[in-house]
Design a protein around this motif. Structure first.
Motif, PDB file in Angstrom:
ATOM      1  N   ILE A   1      41.242 -54.577 -18.913  1.00 34.65           N
ATOM      2  CA  ILE A   1      41.149 -54.633 -17.455  1.00 34.65           C
ATOM      3  C   ILE A   1      41.943 -53.504 -16.837  1.00 34.65           C
ATOM      4  O   ILE A   1      41.507 -52.834 -15.891  1.00 34.65           O
ATOM      5  CB  ILE A   1      41.626 -56.003 -16.961  1.00 34.65           C
ATOM      6  N   ARG A   2      43.115 -53.257 -17.389  1.00 35.51           N
ATOM      7  CA  ARG A   2      43.937 -52.190 -16.830  1.00 35.51           C
ATOM      8  C   ARG A   2      43.268 -50.817 -17.049  1.00 35.51           C
ATOM      9  O   ARG A   2      43.398 -49.909 -16.241  1.00 35.51           O
ATOM     10  CB  ARG A   2      45.322 -52.185 -17.479  1.00 35.51           C
TER      11      ARG A   2
ATOM     12  N   LEU B   1      40.196 -50.292 -16.974  1.00 33.11           N
ATOM     13  CA  LEU B   1      39.126 -50.162 -15.999  1.00 33.11           C
ATOM     14  C   LEU B   1      39.639 -50.065 -14.556  1.00 33.11           C
ATOM     15  O   LEU B   1      38.858 -49.952 -13.610  1.00 33.11           O
ATOM     16  CB  LEU B   1      38.175 -51.370 -16.103  1.00 33.11           C
ATOM     17  N   SER B   2      40.914 -50.130 -14.379  1.00 31.89           N
ATOM     18  CA  SER B   2      41.483 -50.130 -13.030  1.00 31.89           C
ATOM     19  C   SER B   2      41.325 -48.771 -12.358  1.00 31.89           C
ATOM     20  O   SER B   2      41.456 -47.724 -13.028  1.00 31.89           O
ATOM     21  CB  SER B   2      42.969 -50.483 -13.128  1.00 31.89           C
ATOM     22  N   PRO B   3      41.004 -48.736 -11.061  1.00 30.70           N
ATOM     23  CA  PRO B   3      40.873 -47.454 -10.325  1.00 30.70           C
ATOM     24  C   PRO B   3      42.165 -46.666 -10.322  1.00 30.70           C
ATOM     25  O   PRO B   3      42.171 -45.485 -10.012  1.00 30.70           O
ATOM     26  CB  PRO B   3      40.509 -47.908  -8.920  1.00 30.70           C
TER      27      PRO B   3
ATOM     28  N   LEU C   1      42.767 -43.177  -2.189  1.00 32.00           N
ATOM     29  CA  LEU C   1      41.914 -44.189  -1.562  1.00 32.00           C
ATOM     30  C   LEU C   1      42.496 -44.484  -0.192  1.00 32.00           C
ATOM     31  O   LEU C   1      43.677 -44.776  -0.059  1.00 32.00           O
ATOM     32  CB  LEU C   1      41.926 -45.475  -2.415  1.00 32.00           C
TER      33      LEU C   1
ATOM     34  N   LEU D   1      42.379 -46.672   3.292  1.00 38.26           N
ATOM     35  CA  LEU D   1      42.014 -47.985   3.820  1.00 38.26           C
ATOM     36  C   LEU D   1      42.361 -48.034   5.289  1.00 38.26           C
ATOM     37  O   LEU D   1      43.360 -47.452   5.751  1.00 38.26           O
ATOM     38  CB  LEU D   1      42.814 -49.064   3.092  1.00 38.26           C
TER      39      LEU D   1
ATOM     40  N   GLY E   1      42.005 -53.058   5.915  1.00 40.28           N
ATOM     41  CA  GLY E   1      42.017 -53.037   4.464  1.00 40.28           C
ATOM     42  C   GLY E   1      40.697 -52.644   3.866  1.00 40.28           C
ATOM     43  O   GLY E   1      40.498 -52.750   2.671  1.00 40.28           O
ATOM     44  N   ARG E   2      39.831 -52.175   4.661  1.00 37.17           N
ATOM     45  CA  ARG E   2      38.530 -51.764   4.142  1.00 37.17           C
ATOM     46  C   ARG E   2      38.608 -50.287   3.773  1.00 37.17           C
ATOM     47  O   ARG E   2      39.315 -49.496   4.421  1.00 37.17           O
ATOM     48  CB  ARG E   2      37.435 -51.983   5.190  1.00 37.17           C
ATOM     49  N   ALA E   3      37.872 -49.978   2.745  1.00 36.51           N
ATOM     50  CA  ALA E   3      37.870 -48.584   2.306  1.00 36.51           C
ATOM     51  C   ALA E   3      37.150 -47.709   3.334  1.00 36.51           C
ATOM     52  O   ALA E   3      36.098 -48.075   3.854  1.00 36.51           O
ATOM     53  CB  ALA E   3      37.148 -48.469   0.957  1.00 36.51           C
TER      54      ALA E   3
ATOM     55  N   ARG F   1      34.994 -44.913   3.873  1.00 37.76           N
ATOM     56  CA  ARG F   1      34.062 -44.147   3.055  1.00 37.76           C
ATOM     57  C   ARG F   1      33.490 -42.940   3.805  1.00 37.76           C
ATOM     58  O   ARG F   1      32.842 -42.109   3.215  1.00 37.76           O
ATOM     59  CB  ARG F   1      32.897 -45.060   2.607  1.00 37.76           C
TER      60      ARG F   1
ATOM     61  N   CYS G   1      46.123 -44.944  -0.646  1.00 38.80           N
ATOM     62  CA  CYS G   1      46.584 -45.487  -1.928  1.00 38.80           C
ATOM     63  C   CYS G   1      46.654 -44.388  -2.947  1.00 38.80           C
ATOM     64  O   CYS G   1      45.650 -43.695  -3.186  1.00 38.80           O
ATOM     65  CB  CYS G   1      45.623 -46.572  -2.416  1.00 38.80           C
TER      66      CYS G   1
ATOM     67  N   GLU H   1      51.598 -46.349  -2.021  1.00 36.65           N
ATOM     68  CA  GLU H   1      50.745 -46.195  -0.847  1.00 36.65           C
ATOM     69  C   GLU H   1      51.496 -45.394   0.219  1.00 36.65           C
ATOM     70  O   GLU H   1      52.726 -45.488   0.289  1.00 36.65           O
ATOM     71  CB  GLU H   1      50.361 -47.566  -0.298  1.00 36.65           C
TER      72      GLU H   1
ATOM     73  N   LEU I   1      34.433 -55.412 -14.195  1.00 34.37           N
ATOM     74  CA  LEU I   1      35.000 -54.061 -14.177  1.00 34.37           C
ATOM     75  C   LEU I   1      34.208 -53.122 -15.097  1.00 34.37           C
ATOM     76  O   LEU I   1      33.996 -51.949 -14.785  1.00 34.37           O
ATOM     77  CB  LEU I   1      36.479 -54.093 -14.611  1.00 34.37           C
TER      78      LEU I   1
ATOM     79  N   PRO J   1      35.974 -48.548  -5.947  1.00 31.91           N
ATOM     80  CA  PRO J   1      37.391 -48.471  -6.400  1.00 31.91           C
ATOM     81  C   PRO J   1      38.255 -49.541  -5.776  1.00 31.91           C
ATOM     82  O   PRO J   1      39.103 -50.120  -6.442  1.00 31.91           O
ATOM     83  CB  PRO J   1      37.799 -47.071  -5.943  1.00 31.91           C
ATOM     84  N   LEU J   2      38.021 -49.798  -4.479  1.00 28.82           N
ATOM     85  CA  LEU J   2      38.877 -50.807  -3.838  1.00 28.82           C
ATOM     86  C   LEU J   2      38.638 -52.188  -4.451  1.00 28.82           C
ATOM     87  O   LEU J   2      39.567 -52.933  -4.749  1.00 28.82           O
ATOM     88  CB  LEU J   2      38.599 -50.835  -2.335  1.00 28.82           C
TER      89      LEU J   2
ATOM     90  N   ALA K   1      37.473 -52.722  -7.398  1.00 26.48           N
ATOM     91  CA  ALA K   1      38.018 -52.714  -8.756  1.00 26.48           C
ATOM     92  C   ALA K   1      39.522 -52.948  -8.732  1.00 26.48           C
ATOM     93  O   ALA K   1      40.097 -53.671  -9.563  1.00 26.48           O
ATOM     94  CB  ALA K   1      37.695 -51.373  -9.423  1.00 26.48           C
TER      95      ALA K   1
ATOM     96  N   CYS L   1      41.505 -55.959 -10.441  1.00 31.64           N
ATOM     97  CA  CYS L   1      42.639 -55.762 -11.356  1.00 31.64           C
ATOM     98  C   CYS L   1      43.831 -56.625 -10.937  1.00 31.64           C
ATOM     99  O   CYS L   1      44.530 -57.217 -11.757  1.00 31.64           O
ATOM    100  CB  CYS L   1      43.029 -54.279 -11.374  1.00 31.64           C
TER     101      CYS L   1
END
Lengths: 434, 76
Positions: free
Chosen positions: A372-373, A375-377, A387, A389, A393-395, A397, A411, A416, B30, B37-38, B40, B44
């Motif tokens: 999992i880690r 695969l983490s962004p 990143l 936000l 808290g929305r990305a 884009r 981020c 952050e 994942l 990304p957010l 994901a 996590c």
């Protein structure tokens, strides 16, 4: 010269006072008249094979008056035997009369009192300074030196003797002595006349204290002897009768002591044996009684203290066993329950091999975490990306999503950053101005 | 005590399986590449929470096993 003057035979008549036959065969006697007395010598030929007249009888004798020079006095030398008569002398007659009277009065041959065996004090009635007194004193001191003596002087012959003897006996009676000893030594037979006097004889018989009379020597006898509690032949014999022989007493005491000790030892031995036997018997009896009592108590009182204690002990033991069994059972149940719960907690784990199963799950968990880690962004951000936000808290884009003055949250891989939009800049505008 | 299932809460076994299943699910999401990304990042973070929960459960189980072992050795 005097012998020659009287050298012819004469007839003499008198009371035969005394007649002694010597071992040599010679005879010596005394004749007494009314107011006189004289010795008589008899040659052995006049003594042999003859019946001698008794003392006190009136006798006739033919003889010559001769001087006995060594003795310094006259005597009759008999020329023939003593011729008895049927008559009795006045002295003998008087003595017989007194004897009859005294017997009638019960003075003679009265019951004799026993003499004290261990007198502490003796009253001696005699002529002080006489041989009799010396004999008595010596004998008492020799045999019993612890015995005290009181001397009561008296005249023992002649005129006034009777009154003197009675007075001395009166004194002796109140002297505090335990015993009276009336004595005198030997002498002529008529010298003992005071001791035949009825007054003296009565006084002897009425003595308050036990009395011993010893007058003259062996063979002499007076009426006082017969009135006394004890008659002795001589003063020495009287003293010996009066006091015990210390040596004999000592031997007797020692013998008694020995016998007493022996008897005591024997008695102790017997008593010890008997005591031992009795103790053993008592012990057996006690044991028997105890056994019976114990049996009786056990039979009649089952709830006695011992029985109750025994029951209580047995009950407590049962309770203890039950508690132990219960605890064991409970512990087994608890263990079983814990196993069950552990199994329920992780059903896919084999609890019996719990550690291995947990290690397996931990490995599995770690693999998942790593995957999992991976695969983490965060890893993409690490390559230089960021990143953005918005305040919701929305990305973000597109540039169209923001206006100047909006606050964005940027981020980065390690944290952050808050940023304020200065002016949105699209890609086209960026190319024109570029 | 781990017998939390007796007071109405989810049983530890269910909780364990739930967390593990969530972790598996998050992994699959994942790995699919469909998440931005957010999302994901949020997955996590969610996976990290599940991870800590499973770790706590395993720690408790280890303690219980240790107690059992001590009881076995000591006897009743």
């Amino acid at each position: 010269m005097l012998g020659k003057r009287f050298a012819y035979d004469l007839w003499f008549r008198g009371e035969l006072i005394d007649l002694v036959s010597a071992a040599s065969g010679h005879g010596f006697g005394v004749l007494r008249g009314k107011d006189a007395r004289i010795d008589v010598y008899l040659a052995p030929r006049f003594m042999r094979n003859r019946e001698l007249p008794p003392t006190g009888s009136l006798v006739l004798v033919r003889g010559r008056l001769q001087l006995w020079e060594r003795g310094g006095r006259f005597q009759i030398t008999a020329c023939g035997p003593l011729l008895p008569t049927d008559l009795t002398g006045a002295r003998a007659e008087a003595r017989k009369a007194a004897e009859r009277q005294l017997r009638a009065e019960g003075v003679l041959d009265r019951p004799r009192r026993p003499l004290p065996r261990f007198p502490a004090k003796i009253a001696v009635v005699t002529s002080v300074g006489s041989a009799a007194m010396r004999d008595v004193r010596a004998t008492i001191r020799r045999r019993a030196s612890w015995v005290g003596m009181s001397l009561h002087n008296c005249v023992v012959q002649g005129r006034g003797a009777t009154a003197s003897i009675i007075a001395a006996l009166d004194s002796a009676d109140v002297s505090g002595a335990d015993l009276v000893l009336l004595t005198r030594g030997g002498g002529a037979p008529d010298a003992f006349d005071p001791f035949d006097d009825p007054a003296v004889v009565r006084r002897v018989a009425s003595s308050r204290l036990p009395i011993i009379v010893a007058v003259g020597h062996e063979g002499d006898s007076t009426l006082a002897d017969r009135a006394a509690d004890h008659a002795a032949s001589t003063p020495t014999a009287a003293a010996e009768a009066a006091v015990p022989d210390g040596q004999v007493v000592r031997r007797e005491v020692m013998e008694h002591r020995r016998r007493l000790h022996a008897a005591a030892r024997a008695a102790c031995s017997v008593a010890r044996a008997r005591g031992s036997h009795m103790r053993e018997a008592a012990r057996r009896e006690l044991w028997q009684r105890l056994r019976l009592e114990r049996e009786r108590v056990r039979r009649l009182a089952p709830r006695s203290l011992g029985e109750m204690l025994f029951r209580l002990l047995r009950s407590e033991r049962k309770r203890l066993e039950a508690a132990r069994t219960s605890v064991r059972r409970l512990a087994t149940v608890l263990i079983r329950e814990q196993r069950r719960r552990a199994s329920a907690l992780a059903p896919d784990l084999i609890v019996t091999h719990g550690e291995a199963a947990i290690r397996t799950d931990r490995r599995r968990l770690e693999e998942l975490r790593r995957a999992i880690r991976a695969l983490s962004p965060v890893h993409v951000l690490a390559r230089g990306y960021a990143l953005a936000l918005d305040v919701h808290g929305r990305a973000v884009r597109s540039c169209d999503q923001v206006r100047p003055g909006d606050v964005l949250q940027i981020c980065l891989p390690d944290g952050e950053v808050a940023a304020v939009v200065a002016a949105p800049m699209t890609s086209d505008r960026k190319g024109k101005h570029g | 005590m781990i017998a939390t299932h007796t007071n109405g809460k989810p049983a530890p076994a269910t909780e364990f399986g739930t967390h593990m299943a969530a972790l598996e699910r998050l992994r699959r999401e994942l790995e699919s590449g469909d998440l931005d990304p957010l999302e994901a990042l949020e997955r996590c973070r969610e996976a990290e929470a599940h991870y800590r929960a499973v770790d706590a459960i395993l720690t408790r189980v280890e303690r219980e096993l240790e107690k059992l072992q001590q009881a076995d050795e000591g006897g009743p």
